[in-house]
Design an enzyme around this catalytic site. Structure first.
Site, PDB file in Angstrom:
ATOM      1  N   CYS A 124      23.163 -12.656   4.230  1.00  0.00           N
ATOM      2  CA  CYS A 124      23.248 -11.245   4.626  1.00  0.00           C
ATOM      3  C   CYS A 124      23.144 -10.296   3.440  1.00  0.00           C
ATOM      4  O   CYS A 124      23.566  -9.141   3.519  1.00  0.00           O
ATOM      5  CB  CYS A 124      24.535 -10.973   5.403  1.00  0.00           C
ATOM      6  SG  CYS A 124      24.722 -12.011   6.878  1.00  0.00           S
ATOM      7  N   THR A 152      20.282 -15.145   7.153  1.00  0.00           N
ATOM      8  CA  THR A 152      21.452 -15.957   7.472  1.00  0.00           C
ATOM      9  C   THR A 152      20.988 -17.346   7.888  1.00  0.00           C
ATOM     10  O   THR A 152      19.798 -17.629   7.962  1.00  0.00           O
ATOM     11  CB  THR A 152      22.326 -15.316   8.564  1.00  0.00           C
ATOM     12  OG1 THR A 152      23.601 -15.981   8.603  1.00  0.00           O
ATOM     13  CG2 THR A 152      21.684 -15.422   9.937  1.00  0.00           C
ATOM     14  N   TYR A 153      21.967 -18.197   8.172  1.00  0.00           N
ATOM     15  CA  TYR A 153      21.679 -19.583   8.551  1.00  0.00           C
ATOM     16  C   TYR A 153      22.331 -19.883   9.889  1.00  0.00           C
ATOM     17  O   TYR A 153      23.434 -19.417  10.185  1.00  0.00           O
ATOM     18  CB  TYR A 153      22.218 -20.555   7.497  1.00  0.00           C
ATOM     19  CG  TYR A 153      22.191 -22.000   7.958  1.00  0.00           C
ATOM     20  CD1 TYR A 153      21.008 -22.742   7.939  1.00  0.00           C
ATOM     21  CD2 TYR A 153      23.343 -22.618   8.449  1.00  0.00           C
ATOM     22  CE1 TYR A 153      20.971 -24.047   8.393  1.00  0.00           C
ATOM     23  CE2 TYR A 153      23.315 -23.930   8.900  1.00  0.00           C
ATOM     24  CZ  TYR A 153      22.124 -24.635   8.873  1.00  0.00           C
ATOM     25  OH  TYR A 153      22.086 -25.930   9.338  1.00  0.00           O
TER      26      TYR A 153
END
Length: 302
Positions: free
Chosen positions: A232, A125-126
């Protein structure tokens, strides 16, 4: 039981937050160890640590969880010719030019980001500007929560927070909190009717002490970074934000906005905990949260 809230203003290096989280986690673990070593007639000299929520906005960073860690192909610094190549999982190899400080970025505007593998659950994820991240360091046993109840508490707290902004959030079979796209987007076709992810959820447990938590997209600033990955591991799923759902914020008051969202999350967390997991009268199986108080970095590292 008192709940501490540590809000870090402005942009905070991800490494700084990781160190603060580790310090808090180790305090809980040390207390558990002291309890196990103490006799029935004595108690640990240090008081039991309070549960803590850390809220912050980090510099641009991609993180991976236990399901998406990089291969162990890096050399040791003690090797005669140590490798300087950044080890990345397959999911992030396509954006090596963004992550590797030794490789020139070909991204729009020369954008760069850091990479940090973590022990949380989930995949890639970020996190970055325009996002409010909340890490919860809690003793689940003290709060009477199972791992699944803990995740549900985080998700419902986000959903309650979204409702305050007039946004309807929900959960699906996929992890995180989701929203339906605004009506104009639903008429675009090409998946415009598909639910979009507004919050990532990923935690780690060690001896029932939780760490990590949620990442809520507040503005559209993170969207470019999300488009560079399969967030994800969910192919074809889009991300969105409160701004993307039509919530308007003053772009000149980013810190005030993030603090407002941070305090809103903590308040929603406490209220949801009280509703779904009321305290026992004697507090033996589950304690209630009687007070929320603010702390600073100096209170953690002192």
């Amino acid at each position: 039981m008192r709940l501490a809230h540590l809000h870090l203003p402005n942009i905070t290096p991800f490494n700084t937050v990781s160190q603060l989280q580790q310090t808090l986690t180790l305090r809980h673990l040390a207390y558990k160890k002291a309890i196990s070593l103490s006799s029935s007639s004595s108690s640990p000299s240090e008081p039991q640590p309070d549960p803590t929520i850390i809220t912050f906005t980090p510099n641009p960073v991609y993180t991976t969880g236990r399901r998406d860690l990089p291969p162990s192909n890096t050399s040791s610094p003690s090797d005669q010719l140590p490798s300087l190549e950044l080890s990345l999982p397959p999911s992030l190899e396509p954006i090596r030019h963004i992550l590797d400080p030794n490789v020139p970025s070909t991204a729009e505007g020369g954008r760069k980001a850091e990479y940090h593998p973590t022990l949380r659950g989930g995949q890639t994820t970020y996190h970055g500007p325009g996002q409010l991240v909340a890490y919860t360091v809690l003793d689940l046993r003290r709060m009477g929560l199972s791992p699944r109840c803990h995740i549900s508490l985080l998700e419902k707290s986000v959903i309650d927070l979204l409702a305050r902004y007039g946004v309807t959030g929900f959960t699906t079979r996929d992890p995180g909190v989701w929203v339906n796209p605004p009506i104009p987007a639903r008429n675009e076709g090409n998946g415009g009717k598909e639910a979009r992810k507004i919050t990532a959820v990923g935690v780690h447990l060690r001896r029932h002490i939780s760490s990590f938590g949620v990442g809520l997209n507040v503005t559209d600033e993170p969207m470019w970074y999300f488009k560079q990955i399969v967030a994800c591991g969910l192919e074809g799923k889009e991300a969105t934000s409160l701004a993307g759902q039509g919530v308007r914020f003053d772009s000149q008051k980013n810190e005030e906005v993030m603090r407002e969202v941070a305090e809103g999350f903590v308040d929603a967390f406490v209220k949801r905990f009280e509703v779904d997991f009321p305290a026992d009268k004697d507090g033996k199986r589950r304690e209630g949260i009687e007070e929320v108080y603010n702390i600073g970095v100096e209170d953690v590292i002192s």
